[in-house]
Design an enzyme around this catalytic site. Structure first.
Site, PDB file in Angstrom:
ATOM      1  N   ASP A  19       7.829   7.485   5.522  1.00 16.85           N
ATOM      2  CA  ASP A  19       8.312   7.637   4.150  1.00 16.85           C
ATOM      3  C   ASP A  19       8.946   9.014   4.056  1.00 16.85           C
ATOM      4  O   ASP A  19       9.160   9.689   5.070  1.00 16.85           O
ATOM      5  CB  ASP A  19       7.152   7.462   3.154  1.00 16.85           C
ATOM      6  CG  ASP A  19       7.622   7.072   1.761  1.00 16.85           C
ATOM      7  OD1 ASP A  19       8.167   7.953   1.068  1.00 16.85           O
ATOM      8  OD2 ASP A  19       7.474   5.904   1.371  1.00 16.85           O
ATOM      9  N   SER A  38       0.867  -1.178   0.000  1.00 17.94           N
ATOM     10  CA  SER A  38       0.000   0.000   0.000  1.00 17.94           C
ATOM     11  C   SER A  38       0.904   1.228   0.000  1.00 17.94           C
ATOM     12  O   SER A  38       2.109   1.131   0.251  1.00 17.94           O
ATOM     13  CB  SER A  38      -0.930   0.014   1.217  1.00 17.94           C
ATOM     14  OG  SER A  38      -0.204   0.237   2.414  1.00 17.94           O
ATOM     15  N   LYS A  39       0.338   2.371  -0.301  1.00 25.76           N
ATOM     16  CA  LYS A  39       1.112   3.616  -0.258  1.00 25.76           C
ATOM     17  C   LYS A  39       0.131   4.770  -0.113  1.00 25.76           C
ATOM     18  O   LYS A  39      -0.944   4.760  -0.709  1.00 25.76           O
ATOM     19  CB  LYS A  39       1.937   3.789  -1.540  1.00 25.76           C
ATOM     20  CG  LYS A  39       3.206   4.605  -1.341  1.00 25.76           C
ATOM     21  CD  LYS A  39       4.250   3.801  -0.584  1.00 25.76           C
ATOM     22  CE  LYS A  39       5.557   4.556  -0.438  1.00 25.76           C
ATOM     23  NZ  LYS A  39       6.565   3.740   0.272  1.00 25.76           N
ATOM     24  N   GLY A  40       0.525   5.735   0.693  1.00 22.41           N
ATOM     25  CA  GLY A  40      -0.294   6.921   0.858  1.00 22.41           C
ATOM     26  C   GLY A  40       0.543   8.167   0.679  1.00 22.41           C
ATOM     27  O   GLY A  40       1.778   8.123   0.745  1.00 22.41           O
TER      28      GLY A  40
END
Length: 815
Positions: free
Chosen positions: A112, A48-50
């Site tokens: 991140d 996943s990535k936000g």
């Protein structure tokens, strides 16, 4: 602010980025989540990535930071507002949320770019919401693993770099090597990476502020200075002690309009005397990237290399358009991708096909996400003790700290294993690229792979490469390895395999021993991700050793399901005690070259494949895996101990020759014999099946088995069934069917010998049986001599001889 969060599955994890691309941050996050999906193939959750972009920020740095943090918290609250929770073990949908999907309570975030110090804030919000993961929600906070302090991402990528160099015959732990890099010593990945070896000779590096050049660095001196900068708060290349630079060294601002390089700097960067083109800061970055060094270490942010066929727009990183170069411009031998997206995938492939050593960023820098996942699952494991009162939170935090290096070693082993898996698949692809082509077709058919978006070659492109001597590059094999793992893990989770007691060892092996001791067996049994952990660990174990194409190949060839193939492989792996053997091979690898180690590992994988096929053909699929293993272990031990005494004929000569060959490279005798005995595992299982059918003594059965093998020259027939078959896929499958028919005929003849032996010695019964079928035997031997006399016998000729053995076996009536 605006934000987005993309998930690849219901159980997924990845970082939240403070994006500096307000116009296309969605594109940025989409590119990152694709990489994360591949990177997470080694761990339990999918990718996943936000990301978010604040639309109004104050100019003062401190206030700017606080506002960014506030907007990060807004995104976190928004995510938790619509995420299911677990209350007393039961799923609960948030108020005023209409959910059309099933229960979905797993949400984990990580640090991140720009959010490295925000994990504690995220965990405070998790606690405020009563979210079931508590401070396991955001990894890396005050009570989690500090990736920079552990250096896990750089250490993992460095394992991959060491393998590249080891395959080139160089040990970068003891021999000096030249490097250029992307990043500076204040950064986690770059800084830790440039402290991995005291033999590092960093010629040049750049970040967004400076360009550093040290034409002829002294390894101890430069290492000490880099270490000093790494320990300095917010250091830059400007802080480098100029007295520690070699002659002609310099630190230049990226904004410099005109750069006058020293002769030493020009020489170290490979600028010819004829090249008089003036340089500025940006053009000097391109020169650094093109330097003729051994290693390019990427520990920064940005896409700096594209393929010849791509435009800068294809790279999707406008800020770095002025400094980007093409893959053919690289003159380094090896690339280590500690950072994300430093190359486009097409650039990696082009560089690899030109002879460069490179994986993908997803393979190289998976250590960070792997350690974060271990942290989350450890906290889930220990949460049961906290709830029951048997473990306090301070004691848990102390235990997590004590486990740091144990967890790091588990992660690094994954890095070693995956980079090794790519090397083994490179060798397999040269032997049978069709297996990988069929894997791509199979994944496309189930919509699990988009070949074009992953820059994988078409069937026509593979055919063209075969003609030019190139097959599949390492970056392409990295992608296939990841997708094969993702596919297999999904199939396992839809099956009952993770619930079989035989797989329990994968759950136990995932956690450090002291963590299990502190948590207790009950906590392990009720772990929320128990099945996912087992499935991921089993997938890694199988695919890393057997290759990306193994399961698909056996599904294709046998008609069995992936679940059935994996179950059969589990039996094969337990019967071979493959974990112990892998450990022995790893212990021996310092004595031999990688080429020899890889030959041993490929040999082991072939043994396990033959044994897996044997289990699929001969064992009732309804039997428990533990029962199958249990009924064969003692007999296998007996055969292993006496194997050199019972094996006969060509197989005896092969066994002795291979043992001698292995010992010649400096390996001890016990390891040599153990490794080579394993080569005959499927035959030993045949012997045990015959023993159970006839009630004969184990060693008498083995002697009869190899006497028949010798009498009918079966090793020659098996070997030549494959040797004379063309590369055509169908002819190879026909060869396998022929070999399986020979094995069945062999068993039938041995059963007849032992059944009719009575009190006679098996060799006497063998001789008597051959006399009773003298006409058939003479016909077989006549045909065999004719075929052997041919200079290049064809597949049809070998088939005719093999069929004679089957005919003879069918003619025998067992009394």
């Amino acid at each position: 602010m605006e934000g987005v969060h993309l998930r690849g599955a219901s159980v997924a994890r990845g970082g939240i980025r403070w994006s500096d691309r307000p116009d296309d941050y969605r594109t940025e996050i989409l590119g990152l989540v694709k990489t994360q999906m591949v990177k997470n193939a080694v761990i339990v959750p999918a990718g996943s990535k936000g990301g978010f972009v604040p639309r109004l920020l104050p100019g003062e740095p401190g206030a700017r930071f606080e506002e960014g943090k506030r907007q990060y918290e807004t995104l976190i609250r928004g995510l938790l507002d619509i995420t299911d929770n677990l209350v007393e073990g039961k799923a609960q949908t948030p108020d005023k949320v209409v959910a059309f999907d099933g229960s979905d309570p797993y949400l984990v975030v990580a640090a991140d770019k720009g959010t490295a110090r925000f994990s504690d804030a995220a965990n405070m919000i998790s606690t405020e919401y009563g979210f079931w993961l508590n401070d396991a929600f955001a990894s890396g906070g005050s009570n989690g693993y500090d990736h920079k302090a552990v250096g896990i991402t750089a250490r993992g990528a460095w394992e991959c770099v060491k393998r590249h160099f080891r395959e080139k015959g160089k040990d970068i732990e003891s021999e000096p090597f030249t490097v250029v890099g992307i990043g500076d010593m204040s950064g986690d990945v770059f800084g830790n990476g440039m402290l991995m070896s005291e033999q590092t000779r960093l010629i040049a590096a750049f970040d967004h502020r400076h360009i550093f050049i040290d034409p002829d660095p002294d390894p101890p001196t430069s290492y000490a200075e880099r270490k000093r900068l790494f320990g300095m708060e917010r250091s830059s290349w400007e802080d480098y002690d100029r007295t520690r630079l070699s002659k002609g060294g310099m630190v230049i601002s990226r904004g410099t309009k005109e750069v006058d390089l020293s002769p030493e700097a020009r020489a170290s960067l490979g600028i010819s005397d004829e090249d008089s083109e003036p340089l500025n800061g940006e053009s000097l970055v391109r020169v650094v990237l093109k330097a003729p060094v051994e290693l390019l270490w990427n520990g920064g942010i940005g896409t700096f290399v594209k393929a010849t066929s791509e435009t800068d727009a294809d790279a999707g990183d406008p800020p770095n358009d002025p400094v980007r170069i093409g893959a053919p411009d690289l003159r380094c031998q090896v690339v280590g991708e500690g950072g994300n997206l430093g190359f486009t995938q097409e650039a990696r492939v082009e560089y690899a096909l030109l002879g460069g050593a490179i994986n993908t960023d997803a393979i190289d820098n998976s250590g960070g996400v792997d350690m974060s996942d271990h942290e989350v699952n450890l906290k889930i494991l220990l949460a049961h003790g906290i709830t029951s009162g048997s473990l306090s939170i301070p004691d848990r935090n102390e235990l997590l700290e004590e486990l740091t290096e144990s967890v790091a070693e588990l992660v690094l082993q994954n890095n070693r294993s995956q980079s090794l898996a790519i090397s083994l698949d490179q060798l397999r692809a040269r032997e049978s690229v069709d297996d990988f082509r069929d894997l791509m077709f199979a994944l496309e058919k189930t919509a699990e792979l988009d070949r074009q978006s992953e820059s994988l070659p078409t069937a026509d492109a593979l055919a063209e490469r075969r003609e030019s001597g190139h097959i599949l590059s390492r970056p392409e094999l990295c992608v296939l390895l990841a997708y094969s793992k993702l596919s297999l893990m999904g199939r396992l989770l839809r099956s009952r395999v993770p619930d079989d007691p035989v797989t329990e060892s994968y759950l136990l092996g995932y956690f450090p021993v002291s963590a299990i001791a502190a948590a207790g067996q009950e906590s392990l049994d009720v772990h929320r991700l128990r099945r996912q952990i087992i499935a991921s660990q089993l997938t890694n174990d199988l695919v890393d050793l057997m290759g990306a194409a193994f399961v698909n190949r056996l599904v294709r060839d046998t008609g069995h399901t992936a679940k059935e193939v994996v179950s059969a492989w589990l039996v094969a792996s337990r019967l071979s005690d493959h974990k112990a053997l892998l450990s022995e091979i790893e212990n021996q690898q310092s004595k031999v070259s990688p080429r020899i180690t890889y030959r041993w590992l490929l040999g082991l994988s072939r043994v396990l494949e033959r044994t897996t096929r044997w289990v699929l053909q001969n064992i009732d699929g309804e039997l428990s895996l533990a029962a199958i293993v249990g009924e064969n272990l003692q007999g296998l031990a007996t055969l292993r101990d006496s194997f050199s005494e019972v094996v006969a004929g060509e197989e005896r000569a092969l066994f002795a020759a291979r043992v001698s060959e292995i010992r010649e490279v400096g390996v001890d005798e016990s390891f040599s014999e153990r490794l080579m005995t394993l080569r005959f595992l499927d035959q030993m299982l045949d012997i045990l099946e015959i023993e159970r059918e006839t009630g004969a003594d184990t060693l008498d059965t083995a002697r009869a088995y190899y006497r028949i093998s010798e009498e009918f020259d079966l090793p020659w027939l098996h070997r030549n069934s494959f040797a004379v078959a063309s590369e055509d896929h169908w002819e190879q499958r026909a060869a396998r069917v022929l070999s399986e028919d020979l094995a069945r005929a062999h068993r039938r003849i041995v059963v007849a010998v032992l059944t009719q032996a009575g009190s006679d010695e098996p060799w006497k019964a063998t001789r008597a049986l051959l006399r009773s079928k003298g006409r058939n035997v003479r016909r077989f031997k006549s045909l065999l001599e004719q075929v052997k006399a041919e200079e290049t016998p064809g597949f049809a000729a070998v088939s005719v001889v093999a069929r004679e053995v089957s005919t003879l076996a069918r003619s025998i009536v067992v009394r």
